[in-house]
Design an enzyme around this catalytic site. Structure first.
Site, PDB file in Angstrom:
ATOM      1  N   ASP A 166      48.522  47.453  31.134  1.00 29.50           N
ATOM      2  CA  ASP A 166      47.144  47.796  30.787  1.00 29.50           C
ATOM      3  C   ASP A 166      46.499  46.768  29.851  1.00 29.50           C
ATOM      4  O   ASP A 166      47.139  46.295  28.923  1.00 29.50           O
ATOM      5  CB  ASP A 166      47.159  49.186  30.118  1.00 29.50           C
ATOM      6  CG  ASP A 166      45.777  49.812  30.084  1.00 29.50           C
ATOM      7  OD1 ASP A 166      44.847  49.268  30.709  1.00 29.50           O
ATOM      8  OD2 ASP A 166      45.633  50.858  29.424  1.00 29.50           O
ATOM      9  N   GLU A 275      43.099  45.917  38.731  1.00 34.25           N
ATOM     10  CA  GLU A 275      41.912  46.470  38.076  1.00 34.25           C
ATOM     11  C   GLU A 275      41.267  45.405  37.196  1.00 34.25           C
ATOM     12  O   GLU A 275      41.945  44.697  36.458  1.00 34.25           O
ATOM     13  CB  GLU A 275      42.289  47.683  37.205  1.00 34.25           C
ATOM     14  CG  GLU A 275      41.105  48.163  36.352  1.00 34.25           C
ATOM     15  CD  GLU A 275      41.218  49.607  35.894  1.00 34.25           C
ATOM     16  OE1 GLU A 275      41.711  50.441  36.678  1.00 34.25           O
ATOM     17  OE2 GLU A 275      40.805  49.897  34.770  1.00 34.25           O
TER      18      GLU A 275
END
Ligand SMILES: [Zn+2]
Length: 497
Positions: A166, A275
């Site tokens: 992340d 992402e």
């Protein structure tokens, strides 16, 4: 009959060998031909137990007595488990299911998350940590995935899950994450987004734009200047001034995203979710800028699974959304239409506890988005401490207060610690009410790294041992609290559970 005996897990024998009472996780018992595998707990440790014989038995590392091998729940054994039981291995969200990131800083939350997900079709990202989180908790990507994999095995959960590196900013971190087995990269390009441009006036933008390479400017202008683009029933004109701002703000980020995509994602041997996050800006991403980015990503042949714009309003840690709900809905509608037209899903970061916008997400995006949660899982562990060990809670709360100023430097929060009820004025039975108070929630939320890692004068961790021992003893309660709390998220997002 003899063979059956050979393969049976014998709790009495395990208890004797491990020297403590054990808990056998029944849902983990799995037969692999000549070998039965199961997960057991003895005190704070969990062990993989193999009985019988055969290749998996041989490949696991551990101590053997007769036909029973007791194996540490370490990284090497996790890889063996992955190769024999593919559902324990993280995978990409290939079917583009609505997905939820369930960052688990403690490595103890996945069982509760599995319960919360029961009866839904949501794709979970059980392993999701940023480099900052890993640093603050002294963990590694390997450890994060190991914990998730063993929990999946413990619960006999076969629905598939992902692992997200992340908010990664550096190539070295991306490489480490991929090596550890992440199936999703969330690329954070905030270091190459020029945030200063948002506040510049027209003339300043003009002056700054003049300094850019002329060929670069011309190529962008040829493609987009004064062009009209229709998305759904909305048309957008990329007028010169807006375009210049967008070029100034995002051109380096676009190059960076493309370079990372080409180097790590496009040719990857395993399927990955990519992402792009542009949410770490002070100013919301307006629809026109989102469109500009979407057009550029498409032109550069960068395939993204999800994109996280910075939405309108405030997404502070651990508390509900702050802002105008009608404006949020309008904003979301525009971003959704763009994402849909360009073939990716929207990602909502800092999604924990944003209960007031969940029904809007459900209605507007209609089941195809990604939402990230993280700190709220830690806060549920603090709820458990408040419920079960008032003395430990008081010491941790006090320490959090003393570290608040240090923690604040890392976060955008509006916490007013003077508004938090004094500990001395709070009865033990009322400590849990701190978890309903926005200021106290943020206090506990942002100081987690200090609470877990700070040491006393002799170098001993202040709370870590006591805290993890309590979590081990109260494993079922922690799972119940998470099932309820994350269940509430899923319910309001429109997923029955
Ligand atoms: Zn983010």
């Amino acid at each position: 009959m003899e063979l059956y005996e050979e393969k049976r897990i014998k709790p009495e024998q395990l208890k004797k060998r491990l020297g403590k009472p054990i808990t056998l996780y029944e849902r983990s018992e799995t037969s692999l031909g000549e070998c039965t595998l199961a997960l057991v707990r003895a005190g704070r440790e969990k062990y993989l137990v193999a009985t019988g014989s055969g290749p998996v038995f041989d490949e696991l590392e551990g101590t053997t007595e007769g036909s029973c091998k007791i194996c540490p729940t370490n990284h090497a054994n996790r890889l063996v488990l992955n190769s024999y039981l593919p559902y324990t291995k993280p995978q990409s969200n290939a079917n583009k299911r609505t997905s939820i990131g369930l960052g688990d800083r403690l490595g103890e939350a996945t069982c509760g998350h599995i319960r919360a997900l029961q009866g839904t079709s949501v794709f979970p990202i059980f392993a999701q940590q940023s480099v900052r989180e890993l640093t603050l908790t002294g963990r590694t990507f390997e450890d994060v995935i190991d914990k998730a994999a063993y929990a999946v095995f413990q619960e006999g959960y076969t629905g598939g899950y992902g692992a997200d590196g992340d908010h990664l900013k550096k190539e070295a971190d991306i490489e480490k994450a991929l090596e550890a087995g992440v199936t999703m990269i969330t690329l954070d390009s905030s270091d190459v987004i020029d945030n200063t441009v948002f506040t510049l006036g027209t003339h300043e933008v003009e002056a700054k734009y003049e300094q850019l390479d002329a060929t670069l400017c011309k190529s962008y202008e040829d493609r987009y200047r004064d062009q009209v683009f229709t998305v759904s029933d909305q048309s957008y004109t990329l007028d010169a001034e807006h375009l210049k701002r967008d070029i100034l703000i995002y051109h380096r980020a676009l190059d960076f995203i493309q370079a990372i995509y080409e180097k790590y994602i496009a040719g990857s041997a395993v399927s990955l979710d990519f992402e792009v996050s542009i949410d770490e800006t002070d100013t919301p991403t307006d629809a026109k800028s989102h469109l500009f980015i979407a057009l550029e990503l498409k032109r550069r042949k960068v395939v993204v699974s999800t994109l996280a714009p910075r939405f309108i309003g405030e997404f502070q840690k651990g508390i509900d959304y702050r802002g105008d709900l009608a404006l949020f809905e309008q904003d979301l509608l525009a971003h959704t239409a763009i994402a849909k037209q360009f073939g990716y899903r929207l990602s909502v970061h800092s999604g924990s506890d944003k209960f007031s916008i969940f029904p809007i997400l459900q209605k507007t995006i209609k089941g195809s988005f990604h939402i990230k949660t993280a700190g709220t899982n830690w806060l549920e562990a603090m709820r458990l401490v408040a419920l079960k060990d008032p003395d430990l809670y008081r010491r941790m709360h006090r320490h959090a207060l003393s570290r608040f100023a240090d923690a604040r430097a890392f976060y955008h929060v509006t916490t007013d610690i003077s508004a938090i009820e004094a500990l001395d004025a709070t009865q033990d039975a009322e400590l849990v009410h701190y978890l309903e108070d926005d200021n106290a929630r943020q206090l506990l939320h942002i100081t987690y790294g200090f609470l877990l890692e700070d040491t006393d004068a002799t170098g001993r961790k202040l709370f870590k041992d006591e805290f993890f021992s309590l979590l081990a003893i109260e494993e079922q309660l922690y799972a119940d609290l998470l099932a309820k709390h994350i269940g509430k998220h899923l319910h309001l997002l429109g997923f029955a559970s």
